[in-house]
Write an enzyme that holds these catalytic residues in place. Structure first.
Site, PDB file in Angstrom:
ATOM      1  N   TYR A  24       0.697  -1.047   0.656  1.00  0.00           N
ATOM      2  CA  TYR A  24       0.430   0.165   0.073  1.00  0.00           C
ATOM      3  C   TYR A  24       1.039   1.423   0.773  1.00  0.00           C
ATOM      4  O   TYR A  24       1.664   1.375   0.996  1.00  0.00           O
ATOM      5  CB  TYR A  24      -0.767   0.003   1.190  1.00  0.00           C
ATOM      6  CG  TYR A  24      -2.437  -0.661   1.213  1.00  0.00           C
ATOM      7  CD1 TYR A  24      -3.312  -0.481   0.262  1.00  0.00           C
ATOM      8  CD2 TYR A  24      -1.866  -1.981   2.181  1.00  0.00           C
ATOM      9  CE1 TYR A  24      -4.258  -1.306   0.158  1.00  0.00           C
ATOM     10  CE2 TYR A  24      -3.826  -2.557   2.382  1.00  0.00           C
ATOM     11  CZ  TYR A  24      -4.226  -2.432   0.665  1.00  0.00           C
ATOM     12  OH  TYR A  24      -5.689  -2.760   0.587  1.00  0.00           O
ATOM     13  N   THR A  29      -0.997  -1.819  -4.896  1.00  0.00           N
ATOM     14  CA  THR A  29      -2.844  -1.743  -4.459  1.00  0.00           C
ATOM     15  C   THR A  29      -3.257  -0.547  -4.617  1.00  0.00           C
ATOM     16  O   THR A  29      -2.613   0.573  -3.618  1.00  0.00           O
ATOM     17  CB  THR A  29      -2.767  -2.888  -3.373  1.00  0.00           C
ATOM     18  OG1 THR A  29      -2.712  -4.162  -3.426  1.00  0.00           O
ATOM     19  CG2 THR A  29      -4.399  -2.798  -3.558  1.00  0.00           C
ATOM     20  N   HIS A  66     -10.763  -5.580  -5.554  1.00  0.00           N
ATOM     21  CA  HIS A  66     -10.483  -5.902  -4.122  1.00  0.00           C
ATOM     22  C   HIS A  66     -11.748  -6.469  -3.665  1.00  0.00           C
ATOM     23  O   HIS A  66     -12.794  -6.642  -1.770  1.00  0.00           O
ATOM     24  CB  HIS A  66     -10.591  -4.826  -3.741  1.00  0.00           C
ATOM     25  CG  HIS A  66     -10.224  -4.477  -2.492  1.00  0.00           C
ATOM     26  ND1 HIS A  66      -8.282  -3.839  -2.422  1.00  0.00           N
ATOM     27  CD2 HIS A  66      -9.965  -4.617  -0.858  1.00  0.00           C
ATOM     28  CE1 HIS A  66      -8.450  -4.131  -1.518  1.00  0.00           C
ATOM     29  NE2 HIS A  66      -8.744  -4.320  -0.331  1.00  0.00           N
TER      30      HIS A  66
HETATM   31  C1  LIG Z   1     -10.292  -9.798   4.701  1.00  0.00           C
HETATM   32  C2  LIG Z   1      -9.588  -9.403   3.577  1.00  0.00           C
HETATM   33  C3  LIG Z   1      -8.514  -7.773   3.349  1.00  0.00           C
HETATM   34  C4  LIG Z   1      -7.567  -7.561   2.297  1.00  0.00           C
HETATM   35  N1  LIG Z   1      -6.725  -7.122   2.440  1.00  0.00           N
HETATM   36  C5  LIG Z   1      -5.893  -6.871   1.851  1.00  0.00           C
HETATM   37  C6  LIG Z   1      -4.306  -6.473   1.696  1.00  0.00           C
HETATM   38  O1  LIG Z   1      -3.936  -6.347   2.598  1.00  0.00           O
HETATM   39  N2  LIG Z   1      -4.248  -5.953   0.037  1.00  0.00           N
HETATM   40  C7  LIG Z   1      -4.692  -6.379  -1.011  1.00  0.00           C
HETATM   41  O2  LIG Z   1      -4.237  -5.836  -2.365  1.00  0.00           O
HETATM   42  N3  LIG Z   1      -5.647  -6.410  -0.836  1.00  0.00           N
HETATM   43  C8  LIG Z   1      -6.326  -7.057   0.143  1.00  0.00           C
HETATM   44  N4  LIG Z   1      -7.433  -7.844  -0.113  1.00  0.00           N
HETATM   45  C9  LIG Z   1      -8.332  -8.263  -1.326  1.00  0.00           C
HETATM   46  C10 LIG Z   1      -7.631  -9.429  -1.908  1.00  0.00           C
HETATM   47  O3  LIG Z   1      -6.497  -9.525  -2.004  1.00  0.00           O
HETATM   48  C11 LIG Z   1      -8.537  -9.573  -3.223  1.00  0.00           C
HETATM   49  O4  LIG Z   1      -8.153  -9.109  -3.599  1.00  0.00           O
HETATM   50  C12 LIG Z   1     -10.322 -10.361  -2.550  1.00  0.00           C
HETATM   51  O5  LIG Z   1      -9.900 -10.325  -1.763  1.00  0.00           O
HETATM   52  C13 LIG Z   1     -10.456 -11.111  -3.676  1.00  0.00           C
HETATM   53  O6  LIG Z   1     -12.060 -10.948  -4.204  1.00  0.00           O
HETATM   54  P1  LIG Z   1     -12.143 -12.373  -3.372  1.00  0.00           P
HETATM   55  O7  LIG Z   1     -12.515 -12.500  -1.321  1.00  0.00           O
HETATM   56  O8  LIG Z   1     -13.989 -12.824  -3.403  1.00  0.00           O
HETATM   57  O9  LIG Z   1     -11.605 -14.168  -3.581  1.00  0.00           O
HETATM   58  C14 LIG Z   1      -8.243  -7.933   1.212  1.00  0.00           C
HETATM   59  C15 LIG Z   1      -9.671  -8.818   0.597  1.00  0.00           C
HETATM   60  C16 LIG Z   1     -10.281  -9.805   2.280  1.00  0.00           C
HETATM   61  C17 LIG Z   1     -11.493 -10.736   1.916  1.00  0.00           C
HETATM   62  C1  LIG Z   2      -3.443   1.958   4.482  1.00  0.00           C
HETATM   63  C2  LIG Z   2      -4.111   0.477   5.238  1.00  0.00           C
HETATM   64  C3  LIG Z   2      -5.340  -0.020   4.300  1.00  0.00           C
HETATM   65  C4  LIG Z   2      -6.020  -1.413   4.600  1.00  0.00           C
HETATM   66  C5  LIG Z   2      -7.044  -2.050   3.493  1.00  0.00           C
HETATM   67  C6  LIG Z   2      -6.790  -3.517   3.972  1.00  0.00           C
HETATM   68  C7  LIG Z   2      -7.562  -4.212   3.170  1.00  0.00           C
HETATM   69  O1  LIG Z   2      -7.109  -4.635   2.178  1.00  0.00           O
HETATM   70  C8  LIG Z   2      -9.253  -4.876   3.687  1.00  0.00           C
HETATM   71  O2  LIG Z   2      -9.270  -4.908   4.170  1.00  0.00           O
HETATM   72  O3  LIG Z   2     -10.120  -4.780   2.381  1.00  0.00           O
END
Ligand SMILES: Cc1cc2nc3c(=O)[nH]c(=O)nc-3n(C[C@H](O)[C@H](O)[C@H](O)COP(=O)(O)O)c2cc1C
Ligand SMILES: CCCCCCC(=O)C(=O)O
Length: 377
Positions: free
Chosen positions: A142, A168, A274
């Site tokens: 990030y 991201t 996301h």
């Molecule tokens: C609880 C949670 C936390 C996430 N944290 C991040 C993160 O720290 N960085 C990021 O790029 N995407 C994050 N994502 C998005 C995932 O990388 C991904 O794009 C997404 O979960 C894909 O969709 P799906 O859950 O339907 O498979 C997060 C998703 C969830 C559910």
């Molecule tokens: C800078 C912190 C953003 C964290 C987001 C975590 C995430 O990707 C999510 O919850 O979705």
């Protein structure tokens, strides 16, 4: 007792399908952590669009093909990968399991599935790397406001053996998440997800007091670093100059942005909304994929996530031009529900199902998959 603490676990007792893992996690977790994983932005419309897009494309199998030998390997950035999917970057895993990201990292190393570690992991990237030894891992960034912190994260990642960086850009502002509002829950405010910040010399040097003495100020500073709403293509191009690792941009759903990403130095694009957590009413990623593939014109590999639940979904994404996909919530729920055993089961089932699907659709390797596999309803 938590499900993952039971010593008599066997595969027979485990859920199989995604909705069963989700249900098991719902039973085990408190409302806040469960809702944090489950929730989407606004009405949840984008999560629905993600799944609908997969349903609209139907597989048209070929028959009487020799499918006795099957190969799921792919190549990306000069590395051979055993399977065409990654575990997606998911932060704050300590809300799901006491060992946090060490568990998916360990399972990825055991099964040969590549792992993308989140910037907001509960565990520091070096500890996660130790768990993975030589296994393939990427680091997700990030982009912080502070350029020295950016540099520090990039250098630490390279030193710890992460072989690509995923930037991201769809979450410089956190989405409107009604589940979390209802539960008044944000894991960071309880100190989760700080593994990389609280071990970083540049970050620590900005604090008046160390996190042990004033955790709240440290957490707020970390969140402020990530709340980088000024981020533009110029900043992305700067990151490009700061690392010689392959650089991917995650959060692309518009074909023009795909082109801009390439022009500003991206080596790869991740088509992602996301998991529907950021923008309500957005386009499903599979729907967005063909135009992005066309816009990228073969210049860089295109990956996709958001809504991947099954082998069929993986094949559909590959047929429409993705080089690989990322899987998010399925492993998060399994981590909460059954720890290492759970994540392993989800991965092994996904590998097996993808192989079955490939073969029964009349192909023996992923290189044989193209748009002729599908028809759109
Ligand atoms: C609880 C949670 C936390 C996430 N944290 C991040 C993160 O720290 N960085 C990021 O790029 N995407 C994050 N994502 C998005 C995932 O990388 C991904 O794009 C997404 O979960 C894909 O969709 P799906 O859950 O339907 O498979 C997060 C998703 C969830 C559910
Ligand atoms: C800078 C912190 C953003 C964290 C987001 C975590 C995430 O990707 C999510 O919850 O979705």
């Amino acid at each position: 007792m938590n499900y993952y603490e039971r010593s008599d676990l066997s595969i027979r007792h485990l859920p199989v399908a995604f909705h069963e893992w989700e249900q098991k996690a719902r039973e085990i977790l408190a409302a806040g952590p469960f809702g944090y994983v489950y929730g989407g932005a606004g009405a949840g419309d984008t999560m629905i669009a993600n799944r609908k897009a997969f349903e609209r494309y139907r597989i048209r199998p070929r028959i009487c093909c020799d499918i006795s030998k099957r190969d799921l390997t792919i190549r990306l950035f000069g590395q051979k990968l055993q399977v065409p999917f990654f575990l997606a970057p998911i932060g704050v895993n300590s809300i799901l399991h006491p060992d946090g990201e060490l568990v998916p990292a360990r399972v990825c190393a055991q099964t040969g599935v590549p792992y993308v570690l989140s910037n907001v992991s509960s565990q520091p990237m070096e500890k996660v790397a130790d768990e993975m030894k030589e296994a393939v891992r990427w680091f997700q960034l990030y982009p912080p406001k502070n350029k020295e912190l950016t540099q520090s994260f990039l250098e630490r990642a390279k030193k710890a053996g992460y072989s690509a960086i995923v930037v991201t850009v769809d979450s410089t502002m956190l989405g409107w998440r009604e589940t979390d509002l209802r539960n008044a829950y944000l894991p960071f405010l309880e100190g989760h997800g700080m593994g990389n910040y609280f071990t970083d010399p540049v970050f620590l040097s900005q604090l008046k007091q160390p996190p042990e003495e004033d955790k709240q100020s440290a957490v707020l500073l970390a969140l402020d670093e990530g709340n980088n709403t000024c981020f533009t293509w110029e900043h992305f191009a700067e990151i490009r100059k700061r690392t010689d690792l392959p650089l991917l941009l995650k959060g692309v759903t518009h074909p023009h942005d795909a082109r801009l990403a390439i022009e500003h130095g991206a080596d790869g694009i991740i088509v992602s909304n996301h998991g529907g957590r950021q923008l309500d009413g957005a386009i499903g990623t599979l729907e967005a994929l063909p135009e992005i593939v066309q816009s990228a014109a073969g210049d860089v590999p295109i990956l996709l996530d958001s809504g991947i639940r099954r082998g069929a979904d993986i094949l559909k994404a590959l047929a429409l031009g993705a080089s690989a996909v990322l899987v998010g919530r399925p492993y998060a729920y399994a981590l909460a529900a059954a720890g290492e055993t759970g994540v392993k089961a989800v991965i092994e089932n996904l590998v097996a199902e993808t192989e079955f699907q490939l073969a029964i659709s009349g192909r023996s390797s992923l290189q044989e998959i193209d748009a002729s596999l599908l028809t759109k309803m």
